[in-house]
Design a protein around this motif. Sequence first.
Motif, PDB file in Angstrom:
ATOM      1  N   THR A 154      -4.109  42.723  -3.635  1.00 15.96           N
ATOM      2  CA  THR A 154      -2.855  43.649  -3.122  1.00 15.96           C
ATOM      3  C   THR A 154      -1.416  42.773  -3.370  1.00 15.96           C
ATOM      4  O   THR A 154      -0.444  43.537  -3.039  1.00 15.96           O
ATOM      5  N   PHE A 173      -5.916  47.322   0.502  1.00 18.41           N
ATOM      6  CA  PHE A 173      -4.598  47.341   1.075  1.00 18.41           C
ATOM      7  C   PHE A 173      -4.796  46.174   2.188  1.00 18.41           C
ATOM      8  O   PHE A 173      -5.611  45.731   2.449  1.00 18.41           O
ATOM      9  N   HIS A 193      -6.389  58.966   6.909  1.00 19.06           N
ATOM     10  CA  HIS A 193      -5.239  58.952   6.490  1.00 19.06           C
ATOM     11  C   HIS A 193      -4.837  57.717   5.864  1.00 19.06           C
ATOM     12  O   HIS A 193      -3.885  57.785   4.856  1.00 19.06           O
ATOM     13  N   LEU A 197      -3.900  57.582   1.612  1.00 17.47           N
ATOM     14  CA  LEU A 197      -2.336  57.058   1.078  1.00 17.47           C
ATOM     15  C   LEU A 197      -2.741  56.145  -0.001  1.00 17.47           C
ATOM     16  O   LEU A 197      -2.090  55.948  -0.805  1.00 17.47           O
ATOM     17  N   ALA A 198      -3.746  55.350   0.533  1.00 21.78           N
ATOM     18  CA  ALA A 198      -4.164  54.186  -0.581  1.00 21.78           C
ATOM     19  C   ALA A 198      -4.528  54.742  -1.992  1.00 21.78           C
ATOM     20  O   ALA A 198      -4.503  54.101  -2.962  1.00 21.78           O
ATOM     21  N   ARG A 199      -5.190  55.983  -1.828  1.00 17.91           N
ATOM     22  CA  ARG A 199      -5.840  56.550  -3.093  1.00 17.91           C
ATOM     23  C   ARG A 199      -4.809  56.969  -4.006  1.00 17.91           C
ATOM     24  O   ARG A 199      -4.911  57.220  -5.153  1.00 17.91           O
ATOM     25  N   PHE A 200      -3.447  57.322  -3.389  1.00 18.56           N
ATOM     26  CA  PHE A 200      -2.523  57.853  -4.353  1.00 18.56           C
ATOM     27  C   PHE A 200      -1.978  56.811  -4.973  1.00 18.56           C
ATOM     28  O   PHE A 200      -1.538  55.553  -4.566  1.00 18.56           O
ATOM     29  N   GLY A 202       0.624  55.947  -6.810  1.00 18.38           N
ATOM     30  CA  GLY A 202       1.986  55.741  -6.769  1.00 18.38           C
ATOM     31  C   GLY A 202       2.426  55.193  -5.238  1.00 18.38           C
ATOM     32  O   GLY A 202       3.469  54.459  -5.196  1.00 18.38           O
ATOM     33  N   PHE A 203       1.444  54.839  -4.573  1.00 18.30           N
ATOM     34  CA  PHE A 203       1.613  54.429  -3.123  1.00 18.30           C
ATOM     35  C   PHE A 203       2.018  52.996  -3.198  1.00 18.30           C
ATOM     36  O   PHE A 203       0.983  52.303  -3.829  1.00 18.30           O
ATOM     37  N   ALA A 204       2.976  52.695  -2.571  1.00 18.69           N
ATOM     38  CA  ALA A 204       2.995  50.952  -2.316  1.00 18.69           C
ATOM     39  C   ALA A 204       3.118  50.535  -1.102  1.00 18.69           C
ATOM     40  O   ALA A 204       2.447  49.439  -0.710  1.00 18.69           O
ATOM     41  N   GLU A 205       3.886  51.116  -0.174  1.00 14.87           N
ATOM     42  CA  GLU A 205       4.247  50.416   1.181  1.00 14.87           C
ATOM     43  C   GLU A 205       4.702  51.804   2.197  1.00 14.87           C
ATOM     44  O   GLU A 205       5.393  52.653   1.890  1.00 14.87           O
ATOM     45  N   ILE A 206       4.136  51.383   3.341  1.00 19.39           N
ATOM     46  CA  ILE A 206       4.806  52.214   4.475  1.00 19.39           C
ATOM     47  C   ILE A 206       4.724  51.203   5.668  1.00 19.39           C
ATOM     48  O   ILE A 206       3.905  50.262   6.104  1.00 19.39           O
TER      49      ILE A 206
END
Length: 241
Positions: A154, A173, A193, A197-200, A202-206
């Motif tokens: 991570t 994550f 959900h 998100l984690a599988r995209f 380009g996703f880094a943080e929410i």
Amino acid sequence: MAEKADINFYFDPVCPFAWMTSKWIRIVQAQREYTVDWRFISLRLINAHLDYDTHFPPEYNAQHTAGLRLLRVASAVREKHGREAVGPLYEAFGARIMEAGPDEGRTPGWQGSPALVSDALAEAGLPASLVDALDDVTRDAGIQAESDEALSLTGKDVGTPIVHFEPPEGVAFFGPVISRLPDEEQAGVLWDHVIGLARFPGFAEIKRSLRERPQLASFGVTAQETGKTEDWHAGSRRLKK
């Protein structure tokens, strides 16, 4: 347990957020028939480079040290009784640390006391002699290596828990950090959900600021302080359409 689990869950026994997330993961595990490998990450070891007096509230040094002591016991349990024995032991630790009421008046570091560990070992059906591992510093190198393994998934600017789904190639994550336990319906929706998100790539943080205390007896919470369960369900239904 199968050689490769569906979920690797890295926890520190004294982290309330790891505990809440672990309770949610157990619901999802039952619903989806996942296998979970309960693994170690020590807050005391990953923060060893920091001055505790400067970076943390006064009680954190004793609390994080207690977590390391408990992980030594968990390490001994895993070595002598197999990986499948760690989950029940973590449940027994959590029941005593997180679900038994606030810790006012207790000695700092009480979470890592021999009395608590002895009770937890008995509940998990494990030998009382394993309490001796509380002071076995030879286990720290292995716990450090597993903590480093978790952070390699991570990045270092995170805490506990760390979840690795479908290892070794799957997504990993920190968190999710949740302050309350989802119900049976919410649990699976939330999981889908989070994994989406984690599988995209380009996703880094929410992130948003925590809105309530963790809904745990250790924080003095005996019933949910706030709740918009119906609103959450309604929103989830809208997302599905």
